[in-house]
Motif scaffolding. Structure first.
Motif, PDB file in Angstrom:
ATOM      1  N   LYS A   1       0.838  -1.203   0.000  1.00 23.05           N
ATOM      2  CA  LYS A   1       0.000   0.000   0.000  1.00 23.05           C
ATOM      3  C   LYS A   1       0.868   1.246   0.000  1.00 23.05           C
ATOM      4  O   LYS A   1       2.096   1.184   0.147  1.00 23.05           O
ATOM      5  CB  LYS A   1      -0.938  -0.012   1.212  1.00 23.05           C
TER       6      LYS A   1
ATOM      7  N   ASP B   1       0.680   5.574   1.399  1.00 21.02           N
ATOM      8  CA  ASP B   1       0.003   6.705   2.034  1.00 21.02           C
ATOM      9  C   ASP B   1       0.206   7.936   1.159  1.00 21.02           C
ATOM     10  O   ASP B   1       1.337   8.232   0.762  1.00 21.02           O
ATOM     11  CB  ASP B   1       0.559   6.967   3.423  1.00 21.02           C
TER      12      ASP B   1
ATOM     13  N   CYS C   1      -0.499  12.141   0.569  1.00 26.42           N
ATOM     14  CA  CYS C   1      -0.837  13.445   1.135  1.00 26.42           C
ATOM     15  C   CYS C   1      -0.983  14.424  -0.011  1.00 26.42           C
ATOM     16  O   CYS C   1      -0.008  14.735  -0.706  1.00 26.42           O
ATOM     17  CB  CYS C   1       0.247  13.910   2.102  1.00 26.42           C
TER      18      CYS C   1
ATOM     19  N   HIS D   1      -5.338  13.420   3.411  1.00 25.83           N
ATOM     20  CA  HIS D   1      -4.633  12.154   3.506  1.00 25.83           C
ATOM     21  C   HIS D   1      -5.554  10.986   3.151  1.00 25.83           C
ATOM     22  O   HIS D   1      -6.746  11.007   3.466  1.00 25.83           O
ATOM     23  CB  HIS D   1      -4.093  11.947   4.923  1.00 25.83           C
ATOM     24  N   LYS D   2      -4.947   9.970   2.521  1.00 25.74           N
ATOM     25  CA  LYS D   2      -5.690   8.750   2.232  1.00 25.74           C
ATOM     26  C   LYS D   2      -4.696   7.629   1.927  1.00 25.74           C
ATOM     27  O   LYS D   2      -3.589   7.877   1.434  1.00 25.74           O
ATOM     28  CB  LYS D   2      -6.649   8.945   1.050  1.00 25.74           C
ATOM     29  N   VAL D   3      -5.103   6.388   2.207  1.00 27.75           N
ATOM     30  CA  VAL D   3      -4.270   5.213   1.960  1.00 27.75           C
ATOM     31  C   VAL D   3      -4.851   4.422   0.793  1.00 27.75           C
ATOM     32  O   VAL D   3      -6.079   4.236   0.710  1.00 27.75           O
ATOM     33  CB  VAL D   3      -4.185   4.320   3.214  1.00 27.75           C
TER      34      VAL D   3
ATOM     35  N   ASP E   1       3.866   6.473   8.409  1.00 25.15           N
ATOM     36  CA  ASP E   1       3.698   6.545   6.953  1.00 25.15           C
ATOM     37  C   ASP E   1       2.925   7.804   6.558  1.00 25.15           C
ATOM     38  O   ASP E   1       3.232   8.446   5.548  1.00 25.15           O
ATOM     39  CB  ASP E   1       2.966   5.298   6.446  1.00 25.15           C
ATOM     40  N   LYS E   2       1.938   8.159   7.359  1.00 30.64           N
ATOM     41  CA  LYS E   2       1.135   9.347   7.082  1.00 30.64           C
ATOM     42  C   LYS E   2       1.977  10.620   7.193  1.00 30.64           C
ATOM     43  O   LYS E   2       1.944  11.483   6.297  1.00 30.64           O
ATOM     44  CB  LYS E   2      -0.045   9.415   8.056  1.00 30.64           C
TER      45      LYS E   2
END
Length: 322
Positions: free
Chosen positions: A15, A17, A19, A28-30, A100-101
């Motif tokens: 996956k 992360d 921004c 933000h989203k994964v 990660d974010k």
């Protein structure tokens, strides 16, 4: 349309992360690190008014290749950053937390602060040459590892037989890959021309020339030979502070380890057999430089020469060696 939409991405195997930075607002989203995830990423960015995106992420080898090619093919700008630069930038911000974010947001801010160069993909034939070359080198490392097992004289006979069979298989695959590399180079005239021009430097063999073409970005991505050499991590790093602190200069090693490995033995051969480089080596020796330092300096010199050869599309001109 948001021209200043910056997308910082911290990517891993499964996956990534993201921004999205538009002005001072972060979102933000994964997403999954696959085709479906890339499509959802673009839809998510478009949903926030970001139609033209500048993607910025660390160079993480195979994990990042698919997303950068996907975004580039859609016409978005892409910057691929040396992880050491991102790490140093994080330290400059005195960050205490690492997730990660937060890394994705930091990468987006890195772009705003530094405006890194745009990434350009290698051609399809160069990418295949790179894959073949790396596979070949991995098999050679495997063969050496298996041969080292045979150094143990007390190894069980059955284990020795299995190891010998593995070595024989690896040798066959190495021969097959070397043949395929030769065929691939011969089937693409521009690759063949570059390889043959580099080989005009006496002491530089076929696989070394292939390594330079496969592992180095195009010379047209660099403004000068110093930048080209820096990509290989061969530029000298100096450490001096005031009048009392002065450490020995060393190569910085922030760059391609594969290129440094590919150049080390050829540099020794060039030092011993190529008359054009004798004065250069003798000059360094007269200054008290140790043999290994001279070899590394010669590796750096060769990178400068390769840059000129590839940039001018001409064979080696020994009269230009100083």
């Amino acid at each position: 349309m948001q021209e200043n939409a910056v997308l910082g991405v911290d990517i891993s195997k499964q996956k990534f992360d993201a921004c999205l930075l538009i002005g001072s607002k972060e979102r933000h989203k994964v997403f999954r690190n696959d085709q479906e995830g890339f499509e959802k990423l673009v839809a998510w960015c478009n949903g926030h008014g970001a139609e033209h995106i500048h993607l910025c992420l660390e160079a993480t080898g195979c994990y990042s290749e698919d997303i950068v090619n996907f975004m580039y093919d859609l016409g978005h700008n892409v910057s691929v950053i040396n992880p050491a630069q991102i790490k140093a930038f994080g330290k400059s911000e005195l960050l205490r937390n690492k997730t990660d974010k937060s890394d994705a947001a930091m990468i987006a801010r890195f772009y705003i602060a530094n405006k890194p160069n745009l990434w350009k993909p290698a051609s399809r034939e160069v990418r295949r040459l790179r894959d073949l070359y790396r596979c070949l080198q991995a098999l050679k490392d495997d063969k050496l590892q298996q041969m080292n097992r045979l150094e143990n004289k007390n190894v069980d006979s059955r284990c020795k037989k299995a190891t010998l069979e593995v070595i024989a298989t690896i040798k066959r695959e190495i021969a097959a890959l070397e043949k395929e590399i030769d065929e691939h180079v011969n089937n693409h005239s521009h690759l063949k021309n570059m390889v043959e021009n580099i080989k005009t430097v006496k002491g530089v063999g076929h696989l070394t020339a292939v390594a330079v073409i496969a592992e180095m970005p195009s010379v047209y991505n660099f403004d000068n030979a110093r930048q080209f050499t820096a990509f290989a991590g061969l530029n000298p790093g100096h450490y001096q502070s005031g009048s009392s602190v002065s450490k020995k200069s060393r190569i910085c090693k922030i760059g391609s380890e594969r290129i440094r490995k590919a150049l080390y033995m050829p540099a020794i051969v060039v030092k011993n057999t190529n008359s054009y480089f004798q004065k250069f080596c003798q000059r360094l020796a007269s200054r008290g430089k140790r043999p290994k330092v001279i070899i590394v300096a010669l590796m750096r010199k060769l990178m400068h020469i390769f840059f000129g050869i590839l940039k001018k599309n001409q064979p080696f001109n020994g009269s230009l060696v100083k």
